[in-house]
Design a protein around this motif. Structure first.
Motif, PDB file in Angstrom:
ATOM      1  N   GLU A 107       0.886  -1.041  -0.141  1.00  0.00           N
ATOM      2  CA  GLU A 107      -0.117  -0.026   0.031  1.00  0.00           C
ATOM      3  C   GLU A 107       1.043   1.236  -0.113  1.00  0.00           C
ATOM      4  O   GLU A 107       0.390   2.380   0.694  1.00  0.00           O
ATOM      5  CB  GLU A 107      -0.970  -0.069   1.298  1.00  0.00           C
ATOM      6  CG  GLU A 107      -1.960  -1.094   1.209  1.00  0.00           C
ATOM      7  CD  GLU A 107      -2.772  -1.225   2.316  1.00  0.00           C
ATOM      8  OE1 GLU A 107      -3.134  -0.199   2.819  1.00  0.00           O
ATOM      9  OE2 GLU A 107      -3.722  -2.229   2.354  1.00  0.00           O
TER      10      GLU A 107
ATOM     11  N   PHE B 136       1.366   3.646  -2.386  1.00  0.00           N
ATOM     12  CA  PHE B 136       1.107   3.681  -3.719  1.00  0.00           C
ATOM     13  C   PHE B 136       1.652   4.888  -4.503  1.00  0.00           C
ATOM     14  O   PHE B 136       1.916   4.804  -5.888  1.00  0.00           O
ATOM     15  CB  PHE B 136      -0.749   4.083  -3.677  1.00  0.00           C
ATOM     16  CG  PHE B 136      -1.390   3.113  -3.104  1.00  0.00           C
ATOM     17  CD1 PHE B 136      -1.507   1.658  -3.592  1.00  0.00           C
ATOM     18  CD2 PHE B 136      -2.136   3.360  -1.970  1.00  0.00           C
ATOM     19  CE1 PHE B 136      -2.153   0.845  -2.946  1.00  0.00           C
ATOM     20  CE2 PHE B 136      -3.056   2.342  -1.279  1.00  0.00           C
ATOM     21  CZ  PHE B 136      -2.922   1.054  -1.837  1.00  0.00           C
TER      22      PHE B 136
ATOM     23  N   PHE C 282      -5.825   5.039  -5.089  1.00  0.00           N
ATOM     24  CA  PHE C 282      -5.616   4.612  -3.651  1.00  0.00           C
ATOM     25  C   PHE C 282      -4.605   5.744  -3.042  1.00  0.00           C
ATOM     26  O   PHE C 282      -4.217   5.660  -1.982  1.00  0.00           O
ATOM     27  CB  PHE C 282      -5.243   3.305  -3.492  1.00  0.00           C
ATOM     28  CG  PHE C 282      -6.266   2.418  -3.768  1.00  0.00           C
ATOM     29  CD1 PHE C 282      -7.076   2.071  -2.474  1.00  0.00           C
ATOM     30  CD2 PHE C 282      -6.597   1.635  -4.805  1.00  0.00           C
ATOM     31  CE1 PHE C 282      -7.950   1.308  -2.444  1.00  0.00           C
ATOM     32  CE2 PHE C 282      -7.420   0.673  -4.830  1.00  0.00           C
ATOM     33  CZ  PHE C 282      -8.460   0.590  -3.721  1.00  0.00           C
TER      34      PHE C 282
ATOM     35  N   ASN D  96      -0.628   5.452   3.132  1.00  0.00           N
ATOM     36  CA  ASN D  96       0.363   4.811   2.545  1.00  0.00           C
ATOM     37  C   ASN D  96       1.310   4.335   3.809  1.00  0.00           C
ATOM     38  O   ASN D  96       1.521   5.028   4.570  1.00  0.00           O
ATOM     39  CB  ASN D  96       1.396   5.330   1.616  1.00  0.00           C
ATOM     40  CG  ASN D  96       0.371   5.692   0.540  1.00  0.00           C
ATOM     41  OD1 ASN D  96      -0.523   5.327   0.142  1.00  0.00           O
ATOM     42  ND2 ASN D  96       1.391   6.514  -0.676  1.00  0.00           N
ATOM     43  N   LYS D  97       1.551   2.917   3.819  1.00  0.00           N
ATOM     44  CA  LYS D  97       2.505   2.376   4.860  1.00  0.00           C
ATOM     45  C   LYS D  97       4.070   2.963   4.600  1.00  0.00           C
ATOM     46  O   LYS D  97       4.410   2.980   3.362  1.00  0.00           O
ATOM     47  CB  LYS D  97       2.452   0.849   4.832  1.00  0.00           C
ATOM     48  CG  LYS D  97       1.152   0.190   5.223  1.00  0.00           C
ATOM     49  CD  LYS D  97       1.241  -1.352   5.193  1.00  0.00           C
ATOM     50  CE  LYS D  97       0.143  -1.936   5.601  1.00  0.00           C
ATOM     51  NZ  LYS D  97       0.088  -3.241   5.618  1.00  0.00           N
TER      52      LYS D  97
END
Length: 300
Positions: free
Chosen positions: A247, A249, A281, A286-287
């Motif tokens: 994630e 993105f 997204f 975001n991680k």
């Protein structure tokens, strides 16, 4: 008496003409070979065609047709390459097993794997001591889904040459197809130890790391591939898929865009979809991927 003198005079002229023709053909062949070696394929072809039209010497014709086959191979003209190799055989080329191997490779490149196996069989029947013949046949067996036969051929190639990185790489591909990922990694590792800049093997190892969810290892290898070849689109694409999975993105979009130019049309369609999904997204939390992100730098 005069008739006899005329006969000898004509005979001398004939042999002199033949000798001059052979010498000119030989000079043209040497020039064609030099042009081939520096990558000037079109100029080399022009001279080779002159050689073929100038001489009736079988050995010279065999060499000329063989070299012409190699040039057409470099130009991705598989039909013309095979035709030239057939002519080299017709003029009794000195190493027919090499010709059959090269014909098999052209058929392989054209996607005609069954036909290529037949040519590799002929090459091996004439000389079973050449590891590349087995490796090439093994790859065609792999593409034909004959996995046991492919493994036997790769094993034989390695038996003949324990430093044959290409055979280890192909065996890594085969074990990956068979879902034996640890054996695949072992073979990729050997291939890379033998050829540290072997980008296909490094990329193959990265794909296995992705399947095993070892993303840091995968990104390290993908960065190495990009360092070796900054236009290797699949490496960017695979990196993008990793960042997308976790994630991140923003970074995923960057890698997909980097990949876009260097890959085939169908993959470009997939990349467009991934880019669109990535943008959709973005901004959704975001991680953090600081450790992974530092492995990759955009080369475009």
């Amino acid at each position: 008496m005069n008739n006899k003198l005329n006969y000898y005079f004509l005979l001398i002229c004939f042999f002199s003409w033949n000798c001059n023709n052979f010498n000119q053909a030989n000079k043209n062949y040497e020039s064609a070979l030099n042009l081939y070696e520096i990558g000037d394929f079109n100029s080399s072809l022009t001279l080779l065609n002159a050689v073929i039209s100038e001489t009736d010497d079988s050995a010279m014709l065999a060499e000329a047709f063989y070299l012409r086959g190699k040039i057409y191979s470099n130009l991705f003209k598989y039909t013309e390459s095979i035709e030239s190799y057939d002519n080299a055989l017709r003029y009794k080329y000195k190493n027919p097993s090499l010709i059959y191997n090269n014909k098999g490779y052209q058929l392989q490149e054209a996607g005609k794997f069954s036909a290529s196996i037949e040519e590799f069989n002929l090459a091996i029947s004439l000389d079973s001591s050449v590891p590349i013949y087995f490796n090439n046949r093994g790859f065609s067996q792999l593409k034909s889904l004959n996995y046991n036969s492919a493994l036997n051929d790769f094993d034989k190639a390695i038996q003949l040459d324990s430093n044959y990185a290409g055979a280890f790489n192909n065996r890594g591909i085969l074990f990956a197809i068979l879902n034996d990922y640890e054996s695949s990694l072992v073979n990729y590792n050997v291939a890379i130890s033998l050829m540290p800049n072997y980008k296909e093997a490094i990329y193959g190892r990265a794909t296995i790391s992705i399947l095993l969810n070892r993303y840091d290892d995968a990104l390290y290898d993908l960065a190495r591939v990009i360092e070796i070849d900054s236009c290797f689109g699949p490496a960017y694409y695979s990196a993008g898929k990793i960042f997308f999975k976790v994630e991140n993105f923003d970074e995923a979009c960057t890698q997909f865009i980097n990949a876009f130019i260097g890959v085939c049309l169908q993959t470009r369609i997939n990349i467009k979809m991934d880019i669109c999904i990535g943008f959709k997204f973005q901004g959704t939390g975001n991680k953090s991927m600081s450790r992974r992100k530092k492995h990759l730098t955009s080369a475009r």
